[in-house]
Enzyme design. Sequence first.
Site, PDB file in Angstrom:
ATOM      1  N   CYS A  25      44.772  37.629  37.241  1.00  0.00           N
ATOM      2  CA  CYS A  25      46.150  37.442  36.165  1.00  0.00           C
ATOM      3  C   CYS A  25      46.697  36.296  37.018  1.00  0.00           C
ATOM      4  O   CYS A  25      46.424  35.438  36.690  1.00  0.00           O
ATOM      5  CB  CYS A  25      47.034  38.673  35.906  1.00  0.00           C
ATOM      6  SG  CYS A  25      47.849  38.764  34.550  1.00  0.00           S
TER       7      CYS A  25
ATOM      8  N   HIS B  75      43.268  42.573  33.674  1.00  0.00           N
ATOM      9  CA  HIS B  75      43.249  43.344  34.860  1.00  0.00           C
ATOM     10  C   HIS B  75      41.866  44.138  34.724  1.00  0.00           C
ATOM     11  O   HIS B  75      41.881  45.483  34.525  1.00  0.00           O
ATOM     12  CB  HIS B  75      44.492  44.382  34.890  1.00  0.00           C
ATOM     13  CG  HIS B  75      45.749  43.490  35.215  1.00  0.00           C
ATOM     14  ND1 HIS B  75      46.045  43.225  36.601  1.00  0.00           N
ATOM     15  CD2 HIS B  75      46.775  42.984  34.329  1.00  0.00           C
ATOM     16  CE1 HIS B  75      47.262  42.394  36.643  1.00  0.00           C
ATOM     17  NE2 HIS B  75      47.668  42.231  35.327  1.00  0.00           N
TER      18      HIS B  75
ATOM     19  N   GLU C  41      40.638  45.887  37.109  1.00  0.00           N
ATOM     20  CA  GLU C  41      40.632  47.030  38.006  1.00  0.00           C
ATOM     21  C   GLU C  41      41.201  48.282  37.032  1.00  0.00           C
ATOM     22  O   GLU C  41      40.832  49.481  37.717  1.00  0.00           O
ATOM     23  CB  GLU C  41      41.641  46.821  39.131  1.00  0.00           C
ATOM     24  CG  GLU C  41      43.230  46.570  38.668  1.00  0.00           C
ATOM     25  CD  GLU C  41      43.850  45.098  38.246  1.00  0.00           C
ATOM     26  OE1 GLU C  41      42.776  44.487  38.050  1.00  0.00           O
ATOM     27  OE2 GLU C  41      44.829  45.015  38.339  1.00  0.00           O
TER      28      GLU C  41
HETATM   29  N1  GLN Z   1      53.507  36.567  36.167  1.00  0.00           N
HETATM   30  C1  GLN Z   1      52.357  36.090  35.173  1.00  0.00           C
HETATM   31  C2  GLN Z   1      52.758  36.416  33.483  1.00  0.00           C
HETATM   32  O1  GLN Z   1      53.687  36.939  33.212  1.00  0.00           O
HETATM   33  C3  GLN Z   1      51.205  37.176  35.566  1.00  0.00           C
HETATM   34  C4  GLN Z   1      51.446  38.406  35.507  1.00  0.00           C
HETATM   35  C5  GLN Z   1      50.778  39.377  36.297  1.00  0.00           C
HETATM   36  O2  GLN Z   1      49.814  39.103  37.161  1.00  0.00           O
HETATM   37  N2  GLN Z   1      50.308  40.756  35.529  1.00  0.00           N
HETATM   38  O3  GLN Z   1      51.958  35.755  32.752  1.00  0.00           O
END
Ligand code: GLN
Length: 542
Positions: A380, A514, A516
């Site tokens: 992410c 994600h 995970e």
């Molecule tokens: N801050 C980033 C976004 O909002 C990544 C978010 C995250 O890593 N879950 O896109």
Amino acid sequence: MTKYIFITGGVVSSLGKGLASAALGALLQARGYSVRLCKMDPYLNIDPGTMSPTQHGEVFVTDDGAETDLDLGHYERFTGRPASQTDNITTGRIYMNVLQRERRGEYLGATIQVIPHITDEIKAFIREKEGTADFVLVETGGTVGDIEAHPYLEAARQFSNEVGHDRALFIHATWLPYIPAAGELKTKPTQHSVKELMAAGIRPDILLCRADRHIDEGERRKISLFCNIPFERVIPALDVKSIYEVPLTYHAEGLDTEVLKRFGLPAETQPDLSKWDDIVDRIKHPESEVKIAVVGKYTELSDSYKSLNEALIHGGIANRVKVRLDFIEAEIFENGGPTNALEDVHAILVPGGFGQRGTEGKIKAVQFARERKIPYFGICFGMQMAVIESCRHVLGLSKASSTEFGATEEPVVGLMTEWVKGNELVARSGEGDLGGTMRLGAYTAALKPGSRVAAIYGKTHISERHRHRYEVNTAYIPRLEEKGMIFSGLSPDGKLPEIVEIPDHPWFVGVQFHPELKSKPFDPHPLFVSFIKAGLNKSRLV
Ligand code: GLN
């Protein structure tokens, strides 16, 4: 008919009730029953989505886009059953539902009260699970005696009375502290917390006694006598090295057997726990060790990255290696800070994150991994940082940044205000609410045939869970692809970058989602299996 198991906690918080619930769920499954687990959280937030992970641990995201308590992650990891929005409720959401109904005039003429309106809403949350599984396990967050927990206990009491004793059971998790000066485990806090529960009208059927050492028979008899609970239902729950041992140890102490007996169900045959035996054997007897640096900013609380830690362990289980995690605060790499903390690790991971603090350090860590050919996994935010890093240092765009940190001339990562989910167009404005408005939940991605990720997944269409507001800007794709970073996963309409990789690198993958969240000990996520394997290969070179 569905049977209900309520799990409460006493004496202190952090007793591992979530884990205990998940483990019991796994044991009942191993006996051939279907289970569903849910959690009632007494705090006032509508969901944990706006909380810092250092407050309450990681925010677990479900396929249907709910931001939930991390215990739902345990439930999924132990039972394999995907959790959903309807498996987690908070006091905030309960009140919001009731108050919205009040505004609509649905209670015209009535005074709205905790009993019956709030308790009815809680009971409706529990009752809607009827028929969805043989056993519904309902965990109440917090500790018995907390003001916030009271409506939940009252609702559970009423509910058990309504469905009847033969369909509802109460497990109370407590703690026996060891007092070194006395050289013994103390049962008094347990007695008091059971008393507190009884004052709420609930008599626990089973006590799960957490302790850091053996509880001798005398202590168990004492608890049984004072708490009015049969001896064999006072179950020792001792600390174990790996959470995946918990189903085995609870079974050995008779937890699932006592639950079945109490419901009048046959308990003589033994459950098949071979998959848990195998997992524990792999954890206890690794063939080597892989050292992974996790460069993030919520490193002070390990629960902040709960699913991530577990997914890495699952990758280790699959490869039969011990995974050693080095949590490193990204900020230490800033202002010329030392990268020697990364010198002897076998792989580097930058996890999800929000906000600008620590980002320059994360970018440094990516650069180190890319240039030194150390396996890199960006999740992410970690993918966004990887793309910014390549834009800065490979394309020479020194101003490359994300609009998350303010206006920029090179918005390599920017706010998405519209995207497609299934057949639906989802729209957001930059000025809207922050709670519950990110790109959340399961989205499909199409993978480039022949890419590393297509080989890892063994297919070209995947579904993964998202939780982010910003996206990599597709305008930069052609330039990056020319220089060796490929966009090997895109949303089906081609508008949202989902995966980047660098083919000319031992292992460099960034994913916008994600992975995970979907990894299980007995079904480890392929990306984590592959990443740990890359780390293992690296460890053999050094
Ligand atoms: N801050 C980033 C976004 O909002 C990544 C978010 C995250 O890593 N879950 O896109």
